[in-house]
Design an enzyme around this catalytic site. Structure first.
Site, PDB file in Angstrom:
ATOM      1  N   GLU A  79       0.724  -1.126   0.076  1.00 53.66           N
ATOM      2  CA  GLU A  79       0.127   0.012   0.031  1.00 53.66           C
ATOM      3  C   GLU A  79       0.697   1.294  -0.036  1.00 53.66           C
ATOM      4  OE1 GLU A  79      -2.513  -0.483   3.386  1.00 53.66           O
ATOM      5  OE2 GLU A  79      -3.635  -2.093   2.438  1.00 53.66           O
ATOM      6  N   GLU A 120      -6.013 -11.007  -1.010  1.00 47.32           N
ATOM      7  CA  GLU A 120      -6.904 -10.892   0.333  1.00 47.32           C
ATOM      8  C   GLU A 120      -8.397 -11.016   0.051  1.00 47.32           C
ATOM      9  OE1 GLU A 120      -5.268  -7.530   2.594  1.00 47.32           O
ATOM     10  OE2 GLU A 120      -3.112  -7.883   2.050  1.00 47.32           O
TER      11      GLU A 120
HETATM   12  C1  GLA Z   1      -4.860  -4.556   4.396  1.00 50.96           C
HETATM   13  C2  GLA Z   1      -3.504  -5.519   4.849  1.00 50.96           C
HETATM   14  C3  GLA Z   1      -4.033  -6.765   5.466  1.00 50.96           C
HETATM   15  C4  GLA Z   1      -5.217  -6.619   6.518  1.00 50.96           C
HETATM   16  C5  GLA Z   1      -6.360  -6.091   5.757  1.00 50.96           C
HETATM   17  C6  GLA Z   1      -7.611  -5.997   6.574  1.00 50.96           C
HETATM   18  O1  GLA Z   1      -5.398  -5.226   3.221  1.00 50.96           O
HETATM   19  O2  GLA Z   1      -2.802  -6.009   3.839  1.00 50.96           O
HETATM   20  O3  GLA Z   1      -2.899  -7.361   6.312  1.00 50.96           O
HETATM   21  O4  GLA Z   1      -4.980  -5.784   7.614  1.00 50.96           O
HETATM   22  O5  GLA Z   1      -5.917  -4.764   5.444  1.00 50.96           O
HETATM   23  O6  GLA Z   1      -7.421  -5.732   7.947  1.00 50.96           O
END
Ligand code: GLA
Length: 376
Positions: free
Chosen positions: A173, A280
């Site tokens: 990010e 994710e």
């Molecule tokens: C982001 C992070 C994850 C997790 C998610 C949701 O996507 O990469 O590690 O913390 O947020 O909590």
């Protein structure tokens, strides 16, 4: 009959007896399978997707020894530690490394023939404050000091899991959501500008040249943000930085992405010449919102209604249809959390609003969406 002939005769009798026994046992079990649907329930997501990509899940060490363990072993062949490799957990103080819980996840994965994705080396969240501060004065450290600390962190962590963790989300990010800015304005960026991103990949590669190195980010379905992620990756490639893959977090919802949006996303990223992973995945049953906010009246109906179930099923079906279509480029699909028992979305964007973003319900039973995902 000589002694040798007698021994040979006894051996052949034994072999014939064993063969007859084996035939009886196997015919019994295939009759059983023909009459019951045990074959179906013995298959998990990873088996349906065997010729496509590994299917992963984000876990806590606790889950591995809970009643969710059977479901994890049956359905997934890749694990991502949900929190245990993040810097605040694994490296809470300058000279303190906490390997215990991450090691437990890695050991479980090894015992069960699963891959492990390392998550995450450099992220602006869940990061301890010490890394940005001088211990004596409390003042912000210089770029040189921060880069040295980043190097030390990456080298120690990657080295510790070398040969056990096959892939790392090296930087998470770093791109801004603000259309007017390119990079996220984090402490890392404030102190080092973009250099921390470039160096992080180099140091991760030096620590484990075999690890697959990812840049990972969210809201990759937004054309504006995607263009920025792609620009960054091209910049890294042009500078001969060892980046191997792009992680699309894929925290989605029933109302987005649309099929067109997801296809454009996969298509744009597939042109980079790097592997892609869905890292994710979860699909909220509420319309997508990006900012945390207060609870409102409409948030009080948190039932998993038939309408929510239907919409979510369609969305999962559409997403996996496209993942299969792009299988040549996708080297893994990982879910963020195991079942609807617990998800970060229960508290985001609205605190204490139950969500149901996964393929298994709170009793660990397959949801309708599961059956759509494996129907192809
Ligand atoms: C982001 C992070 C994850 C997790 C998610 C949701 O996507 O990469 O590690 O913390 O947020 O909590």
């Amino acid at each position: 009959m000589s002694k040798i002939q007698l021994i040979l005769l006894n051996y052949s009798r034994l072999i014939v007896t064993l063969l007859i026994g084996f035939t009886i046992i196997s015919s019994c079990s295939s009759t059983r399978n023909a009459h019951h649907s045990t074959v179906v329930s013995n298959k998990g997501l990873k088996d349906y997707y065997q010729s496509y990509f590994p299917i992963g899940v984000a876990v806590s060490p606790h889950a591995l020894y809970s009643d969710e363990s059977g479901l994890i072993k049956l359905n997934f062949n890749s694990l991502t530690p949900e929190n245990d490799m993040k810097m605040e957990t694994i490296h809470p103080k300058e000279l303190v490394y906490n390997w215990k819980t991450a090691d437990a996840i890695v050991a479980y994965a090894q015992q069960n023939n699963m891959k492990v994705r390392g998550h995450t080396l450099i992220w602006h969240n869940q990061v301890p404050d010490w890394i940005f501060k001088d211990a004596k004065t409390g003042k912000q450290v210089s770029k040189e000091v921060l880069l040295q600390r980043i190097k030390e962190h990456i080298t120690q962590v990657v080295n510790h899991f070398k040969g056990k963790v096959y892939a790392w989300d090296v930087v998470n990010e770093a791109i801004s959501d603000n259309p007017k800015e390119f990079y996220r304005n984090s402490k890392y960026f404030e102190i080092c500008r973009e250099e921390f991103i470039f160096k992080a990949f180099q140091w991760a590669h030096e620590a484990d040249p075999n690890a697959v190195l990812f840049y990972n980010d969210y809201n990759e379905i937004s054309a504006t943000k995607r263009a920025k992620i792609i620009t960054l990756i091209n910049k890294l490639k042009a500078s001969r930085i060892p980046i191997n893959a792009v992680g699309l977090q894929s925290h989605w919802a029933v109302d987005q992405p649309s099929k067109e949006q997801l296809e454009a996303t996969l298509n744009d990223f597939s042109k980079l010449g790097l592997k892609l992973q869905i890292t994710e995945l979860d699909i909220s049953v509420y319309p997508k919102e990006h900012q945390a906010r207060e609870k409102r009246e409409e948030d009080f109906d948190t039932s998993f209604s038939a309408a929510k179930e239907e919409k979510q099923m369609e969305q999962f079906k559409m997403c996996f249809g496209l993942f299969r279509k792009y299988k040549e480029y996708i080297s893994g699909v990982s879910f963020w959390n195991i079942s609807d028992r617990q998800s970060w979305l229960d508290n985001f964007p609205v605190q204490n609003r139950k969500d149901y973003p996964l393929l298994f319900d709170r009793n660990l039973v397959h949801k309708k969406a599961y059956w759509e995902v494996v129907k192809f």
